[in-house]
Design a protein around this motif. Structure first.
Motif, PDB file in Angstrom:
ATOM      1  N   ARG A 150      -3.517 -22.567  -6.595  1.00 45.94           N
ATOM      2  CA  ARG A 150      -2.784 -23.805  -6.345  1.00 45.94           C
ATOM      3  C   ARG A 150      -3.295 -24.939  -7.212  1.00 45.94           C
ATOM      4  NH1 ARG A 150      -4.938 -27.559  -1.958  1.00 45.94           N
ATOM      5  NH2 ARG A 150      -7.087 -26.949  -1.730  1.00 45.94           N
ATOM      6  N   ASP A 151      -4.606 -24.974  -7.504  1.00 42.92           N
ATOM      7  CA  ASP A 151      -5.158 -26.069  -8.284  1.00 42.92           C
ATOM      8  C   ASP A 151      -4.772 -25.984  -9.754  1.00 42.92           C
ATOM      9  OD1 ASP A 151      -6.391 -27.097  -6.040  1.00 42.92           O
ATOM     10  OD2 ASP A 151      -8.184 -25.879  -6.321  1.00 42.92           O
ATOM     11  N   GLU A 152      -4.223 -24.866 -10.188  1.00 43.26           N
ATOM     12  CA  GLU A 152      -3.885 -24.694 -11.591  1.00 43.26           C
ATOM     13  C   GLU A 152      -2.403 -24.942 -11.866  1.00 43.26           C
ATOM     14  OE1 GLU A 152      -5.041 -20.708 -12.420  1.00 43.26           O
ATOM     15  OE2 GLU A 152      -7.084 -20.978 -11.671  1.00 43.26           O
ATOM     16  N   LEU A 153      -1.620 -25.193 -10.826  1.00 47.85           N
ATOM     17  CA  LEU A 153      -0.184 -25.312 -11.002  1.00 47.85           C
ATOM     18  C   LEU A 153       0.219 -26.767 -11.225  1.00 47.85           C
ATOM     19  CD1 LEU A 153       0.887 -22.905  -8.154  1.00 47.85           C
ATOM     20  CD2 LEU A 153       1.085 -22.461 -10.581  1.00 47.85           C
ATOM     21  N   PRO A 154       0.928 -27.063 -12.334  1.00 50.29           N
ATOM     22  CA  PRO A 154       1.370 -28.446 -12.585  1.00 50.29           C
ATOM     23  C   PRO A 154       2.532 -28.806 -11.666  1.00 50.29           C
ATOM     24  CG  PRO A 154       2.197 -26.973 -14.299  1.00 50.29           C
ATOM     25  CD  PRO A 154       1.318 -26.137 -13.404  1.00 50.29           C
ATOM     26  N   LEU A 155       2.385 -29.888 -10.922  1.00 49.29           N
ATOM     27  CA  LEU A 155       3.416 -30.322  -9.984  1.00 49.29           C
ATOM     28  C   LEU A 155       3.976 -31.669 -10.418  1.00 49.29           C
ATOM     29  CD1 LEU A 155       1.643 -29.509  -6.586  1.00 49.29           C
ATOM     30  CD2 LEU A 155       3.231 -28.068  -7.864  1.00 49.29           C
ATOM     31  N   ASP A 156       5.209 -31.912 -10.040  1.00 48.35           N
ATOM     32  CA  ASP A 156       5.854 -33.202 -10.286  1.00 48.35           C
ATOM     33  C   ASP A 156       6.577 -33.590  -9.006  1.00 48.35           C
ATOM     34  OD1 ASP A 156       7.167 -35.442 -11.088  1.00 48.35           O
ATOM     35  OD2 ASP A 156       8.168 -34.540 -12.816  1.00 48.35           O
ATOM     36  N   LYS A 157       5.979 -34.511  -8.243  1.00 50.28           N
ATOM     37  CA  LYS A 157       6.534 -34.869  -6.941  1.00 50.28           C
ATOM     38  C   LYS A 157       7.661 -35.891  -7.046  1.00 50.28           C
ATOM     39  CE  LYS A 157       2.409 -33.760  -4.241  1.00 50.28           C
ATOM     40  NZ  LYS A 157       3.044 -32.669  -3.474  1.00 50.28           N
ATOM     41  N   SER A 158       7.925 -36.422  -8.231  1.00 48.43           N
ATOM     42  CA  SER A 158       8.999 -37.404  -8.393  1.00 48.43           C
ATOM     43  C   SER A 158      10.356 -36.705  -8.452  1.00 48.43           C
ATOM     44  CB  SER A 158       8.782 -38.227  -9.660  1.00 48.43           C
ATOM     45  OG  SER A 158       8.812 -37.396 -10.803  1.00 48.43           O
ATOM     46  N   MET A 159      11.370 -37.387  -7.940  1.00 54.94           N
ATOM     47  CA  MET A 159      12.726 -36.839  -7.986  1.00 54.94           C
ATOM     48  C   MET A 159      13.220 -36.862  -9.440  1.00 54.94           C
ATOM     49  SD  MET A 159      14.997 -35.509  -5.975  1.00 54.94           S
ATOM     50  CE  MET A 159      14.557 -36.075  -4.336  1.00 54.94           C
ATOM     51  N   PRO A 160      13.780 -35.768  -9.939  1.00 55.09           N
ATOM     52  CA  PRO A 160      14.203 -35.731 -11.344  1.00 55.09           C
ATOM     53  C   PRO A 160      15.390 -36.656 -11.619  1.00 55.09           C
ATOM     54  CG  PRO A 160      14.931 -33.757 -10.193  1.00 55.09           C
ATOM     55  CD  PRO A 160      14.042 -34.494  -9.242  1.00 55.09           C
ATOM     56  N   LYS A 161      15.580 -37.014 -12.873  1.00 55.34           N
ATOM     57  CA  LYS A 161      16.774 -37.736 -13.306  1.00 55.34           C
ATOM     58  C   LYS A 161      17.865 -36.689 -13.520  1.00 55.34           C
ATOM     59  CE  LYS A 161      14.116 -41.440 -15.490  1.00 55.34           C
ATOM     60  NZ  LYS A 161      13.810 -42.154 -16.766  1.00 55.34           N
ATOM     61  N   TRP A 162      18.764 -36.604 -12.564  1.00 55.35           N
ATOM     62  CA  TRP A 162      19.728 -35.509 -12.554  1.00 55.35           C
ATOM     63  C   TRP A 162      20.629 -35.513 -13.779  1.00 55.35           C
ATOM     64  CZ3 TRP A 162      18.138 -31.861  -9.755  1.00 55.35           C
ATOM     65  CH2 TRP A 162      17.517 -32.082  -8.531  1.00 55.35           C
ATOM     66  N   MET A 163      20.808 -36.660 -14.406  1.00 56.89           N
ATOM     67  CA  MET A 163      21.624 -36.719 -15.616  1.00 56.89           C
ATOM     68  C   MET A 163      21.053 -35.834 -16.726  1.00 56.89           C
ATOM     69  SD  MET A 163      24.352 -38.251 -16.909  1.00 56.89           S
ATOM     70  CE  MET A 163      24.614 -39.837 -16.100  1.00 56.89           C
ATOM     71  N   MET A 164      19.722 -35.609 -16.662  1.00 51.09           N
ATOM     72  CA  MET A 164      19.049 -34.842 -17.709  1.00 51.09           C
ATOM     73  C   MET A 164      18.869 -33.366 -17.327  1.00 51.09           C
ATOM     74  SD  MET A 164      18.689 -37.365 -19.698  1.00 51.09           S
ATOM     75  CE  MET A 164      17.707 -36.611 -20.987  1.00 51.09           C
ATOM     76  N   VAL A 165      19.263 -32.984 -16.113  1.00 52.88           N
ATOM     77  CA  VAL A 165      19.038 -31.615 -15.643  1.00 52.88           C
ATOM     78  C   VAL A 165      20.320 -30.803 -15.809  1.00 52.88           C
ATOM     79  CG1 VAL A 165      18.405 -30.176 -13.664  1.00 52.88           C
ATOM     80  CG2 VAL A 165      17.316 -32.412 -13.984  1.00 52.88           C
ATOM     81  N   PRO A 166      20.276 -29.686 -16.516  1.00 53.86           N
ATOM     82  CA  PRO A 166      21.500 -28.901 -16.728  1.00 53.86           C
ATOM     83  C   PRO A 166      22.061 -28.323 -15.437  1.00 53.86           C
ATOM     84  CG  PRO A 166      19.564 -27.682 -17.472  1.00 53.86           C
ATOM     85  CD  PRO A 166      19.100 -29.069 -17.172  1.00 53.86           C
ATOM     86  N   VAL A 167      23.354 -28.067 -15.452  1.00 53.88           N
ATOM     87  CA  VAL A 167      24.039 -27.462 -14.307  1.00 53.88           C
ATOM     88  C   VAL A 167      24.148 -25.964 -14.545  1.00 53.88           C
ATOM     89  CG1 VAL A 167      26.173 -27.377 -12.970  1.00 53.88           C
ATOM     90  CG2 VAL A 167      25.328 -29.573 -13.855  1.00 53.88           C
ATOM     91  N   ALA A 168      23.721 -25.166 -13.578  1.00 49.30           N
ATOM     92  CA  ALA A 168      23.755 -23.706 -13.699  1.00 49.30           C
ATOM     93  C   ALA A 168      24.801 -23.126 -12.762  1.00 49.30           C
ATOM     94  CB  ALA A 168      22.383 -23.122 -13.376  1.00 49.30           C
ATOM     95  N   SER A 169      25.584 -22.193 -13.281  1.00 51.49           N
ATOM     96  CA  SER A 169      26.528 -21.465 -12.439  1.00 51.49           C
ATOM     97  C   SER A 169      25.751 -20.441 -11.626  1.00 51.49           C
ATOM     98  CB  SER A 169      27.564 -20.771 -13.311  1.00 51.49           C
ATOM     99  OG  SER A 169      28.431 -19.989 -12.532  1.00 51.49           O
ATOM    100  N   CYS A 170      26.152 -20.232 -10.367  1.00 52.26           N
ATOM    101  CA  CYS A 170      25.394 -19.313  -9.526  1.00 52.26           C
ATOM    102  C   CYS A 170      26.279 -18.745  -8.419  1.00 52.26           C
ATOM    103  CB  CYS A 170      24.186 -20.019  -8.901  1.00 52.26           C
ATOM    104  SG  CYS A 170      24.630 -21.269  -7.685  1.00 52.26           S
ATOM    105  N   THR A 171      25.752 -17.752  -7.751  1.00 54.62           N
ATOM    106  CA  THR A 171      26.343 -17.296  -6.488  1.00 54.62           C
ATOM    107  C   THR A 171      25.333 -17.600  -5.388  1.00 54.62           C
ATOM    108  OG1 THR A 171      25.458 -15.064  -6.797  1.00 54.62           O
ATOM    109  CG2 THR A 171      27.718 -15.465  -7.534  1.00 54.62           C
ATOM    110  N   VAL A 172      25.847 -17.891  -4.205  1.00 56.65           N
ATOM    111  CA  VAL A 172      24.987 -18.200  -3.064  1.00 56.65           C
ATOM    112  C   VAL A 172      25.325 -17.230  -1.939  1.00 56.65           C
ATOM    113  CG1 VAL A 172      24.367 -19.920  -1.335  1.00 56.65           C
ATOM    114  CG2 VAL A 172      24.780 -20.632  -3.702  1.00 56.65           C
ATOM    115  N   MET A 173      24.303 -16.526  -1.467  1.00 54.91           N
ATOM    116  CA  MET A 173      24.496 -15.544  -0.403  1.00 54.91           C
ATOM    117  C   MET A 173      23.770 -16.007   0.862  1.00 54.91           C
ATOM    118  SD  MET A 173      23.044 -12.961   1.505  1.00 54.91           S
ATOM    119  CE  MET A 173      21.596 -12.433   0.600  1.00 54.91           C
TER     120      MET A 173
END
Length: 581
Positions: free
Chosen positions: A293-316
């Motif tokens: 756990r101490d080696e994993l980079p975390l980002d607790k801030s909410m992302p800027k959604w304008m910069m995050v790509p949209v992925a097509s998916c299926t949800v089960m």
């Protein structure tokens, strides 16, 4: 063990074309997907065989033994109190003296054991070269109480104190080897000497006899390296804002934020120390020896959604079991699949022992007047969105083809727990002890995202609403949260009663444990304990994933369990097995 293996082998079915995969098959395939040796042996297998199940059973037995050992160790606690004992700290010194017995009682009430108690008091260099009061680790709280009776508030000189020396003395103590959870709880009202430690006259303007730090100070990087090496969890009891800069600087050397508890009122010391210990025990139990756990980079801030790509998916999603018999008979749960679109934050905001947690958004085309505008250009026009949390296993699968099985095991666990939660609410609601608080589990879904010509699987849940902090009520062994709040005690009582209920309601087949979540309300405005990520112990059956500690987990629960008024109202009995162990 032979009985367990026999029970598992007799339930095996082969994966025939057109036949829905059973919970047992998912469990076997999930284990194969995670184990390099098993994946190599059974590479290309299209069905679950008795031989494969035997091999998985052998691995599972070893894993359960290791987990029991690690969790048992985590529930043995060593605590060192580090306290500024200068003249300004009279109230807090007395507070520790008055509450040390209460602290030990609260910790033991959680099912934990005290491996050792120690104390380091520090003053300042003007109070003499040896300005420390040390008690090495003892197992008897009376010995600590006797030592504290001689500690008095005096000295101090200038504004900063020898904080670094106090912490270094504590770290250099001989910490008990049998204490799997090590807590250093530090209470102080002034920073250390020198600008690099967060003190100094440049900020407080109250004088510092050693503005560049004392020549004998241990470098902070050395101090915190020792804290990390000894796997000590450092907590701070905050009295005022004078140590804010210190804590920011300490955190950079520690490698993670330093949890703070408000101890401005000395009466809150016992509660603060107990909460810090529970946080550490919960984390250490979940990690079960895994320190990644101490080696994993975390980002607790909410992302800027304008910069995050949209992925097509299926949800089960899975439907809940129809009955207890359907659970025991391992009937496959009905699945529904829909097409959807997701945005997933590039980095996780949190993680547990097995999974990373990412912020996400599910996007929809709906006939509504509002339109989602903060999506990347070129994306289809979306009219609605919903905040979600997506969870992905930290350890990559050794067999990608079987990765889906790992998530299906978790989804089935959540669905079974949700069904039993509904049964519990209905049954308790018909008793004289009916509670206004209901138990409800978040329902997880499985998202399959199309990425780089392949697929990425992630478990998906609705994001918790509001600002309530996650509460760990129990773990999957014998830990139960302790509290000095009547309302929290009611919730903890409901949690342990629910676990007891699930074991009796399923005629000893399984027990739902590891209950955690937030305080919430349902659509009817009723008070709800909204829970997520439960564990289910199921003796003799390879099912419900790594957190299924089988009979060992159930026995540990009953050894620590004290029946509540809700147990009595439901007519729940303590099984004889708990008396035989």
């Amino acid at each position: 063990m032979a009985a367990m293996r026999g029970a598992m082998e007799s339930s095996v079915t082969t994966g025939k074309p057109g036949k829905r995969t059973s919970p047992l098959e998912y469990a076997v395939l999930a284990c194969v997907a995670e184990d390099a040796e098993l994946s190599h042996v059974y590479a290309g297998a299209t069905a679950v065989s008795s031989e494969m199940t035997k091999a998985v059973c052998h691995k599972t037995t070893h894993s359960i033994r290791s987990a029991v050992k690690a969790i048992s160790a985590a529930q043995k606690v060593s605590i060192c109190f580090v306290l500024d004992t200068t003249g300004s700290m009279a109230g807090h010194i007395q507070g520790v003296k008055n509450q040390i017995g209460q602290i030990v009682t609260q910790i033991r009430s959680t099912g934990c054991k005290i491996a050792g108690l120690a104390f380091v008091g520090y003053k300042d260099w003007c109070d003499g070269a040896d300005h420390f009061e040390r008690l090495p680790f003892v197992s008897d709280v009376t010995a600590l109480e006797n030592f504290l009776s001689s500690v008095s508030p005096k000295g101090g000189g200038d504004f900063p104190e020898d904080v670094v020396g106090g912490l270094h003395n504590a770290v250099c103590l001989e910490w008990p080897q049998n204490g799997g959870t090590r807590v250093l709880f530090h209470i102080g009202d002034a920073p250390p000497h020198g600008r690099t430690g967060g003190g100094g006259q440049h900020y407080h303007n109250q004088g510092d006899d050693h503005p560049d730090g004392h020549p004998s100070d241990v470098p902070l990087n050395t101090l915190f390296q020792k804290i990390r090496e000894k796997e000590i969890d450092y907590y701070f009891g905050k009295i005022n804002g004078h140590c804010d800069d210190m804590l920011k600087i300490f955190a950079r050397h520690y490698g993670r934020a330093i949890p703070q508890y408000d101890t401005s009122n000395p009466a809150s010391i016992a509660s603060s120390v107990s909460k810090s210990v529970m946080e550490s025990v919960s984390t250490r139990s979940a990690l079960a020896g895994d320190r990644r756990r101490d080696e994993l980079p975390l980002d607790k801030s909410m992302p800027k959604w304008m910069m995050v790509p949209v992925a097509s998916c299926t949800v089960m999603k899975l439907k809940l079991p129809a009955s207890v018999k359907a659970i025991v008979d391992m009937e496959s749960l009905e699945q529904t699949v829909t097409r959807s679109y997701l945005q997933v934050a590039p980095r996780p905001f949190d993680h547990g022992s097995c999974r990373l947690a990412f912020y996400g958004r599910q996007l929809f085309h709906r006939d509504v007047p509002s339109v989602v505008t903060d999506v990347p250009r070129g994306s289809p026009g979306f009219t609605a969105s919903d905040e979600v949390v997506l969870k992905q296993f930290i350890k990559p699968p050794t067999d990608v083809k079987l990765n889906r099985s790992r998530y299906m095991v978790d989804l089935e666990t959540q669905a079974v727990a949700a069904f039993l939660g509904d049964c519990f609410n209905e049954r308790l609601g018909r008793t004289t002890a009916a509670s206004p608080i209901r138990l409800k589990f978040l329902m997880a879904k499985l998202a399959r995202l199309e990425e780089d010509g392949g697929y990425r699987f992630m478990a998906m849940e609705k994001k918790f609403r509001g600002t309530e902090a996650m509460v760990k009520y129990t773990n999957n062994y014998s830990f139960v949260r302790a509290s000095d709040s009547d309302e929290m005690n009611i919730r903890c009582a409901l949690a342990v009663t629910f676990s007891h209920f699930t074991h009796e309601h399923t005629n000893g087949y399984c027990m739902v444990t590891d209950l955690q979540g937030i305080e919430s309300s349902d659509v009817q405005g009723r008070d709800v304990m909204l829970l997520t990520d439960p564990a289910i112990h199921c003796p003799g059956v390879l099912r419900f994933g790594k957190t299924n500690m089988q009979q060992a987990g159930i026995d540990a629960f009953y050894k620590a369990h004290k029946c509540t008024k809700y147990c009595a109202a439901l007519g729940l009995r303590m099984p004889s097995i708990s008396l035989e162990k």
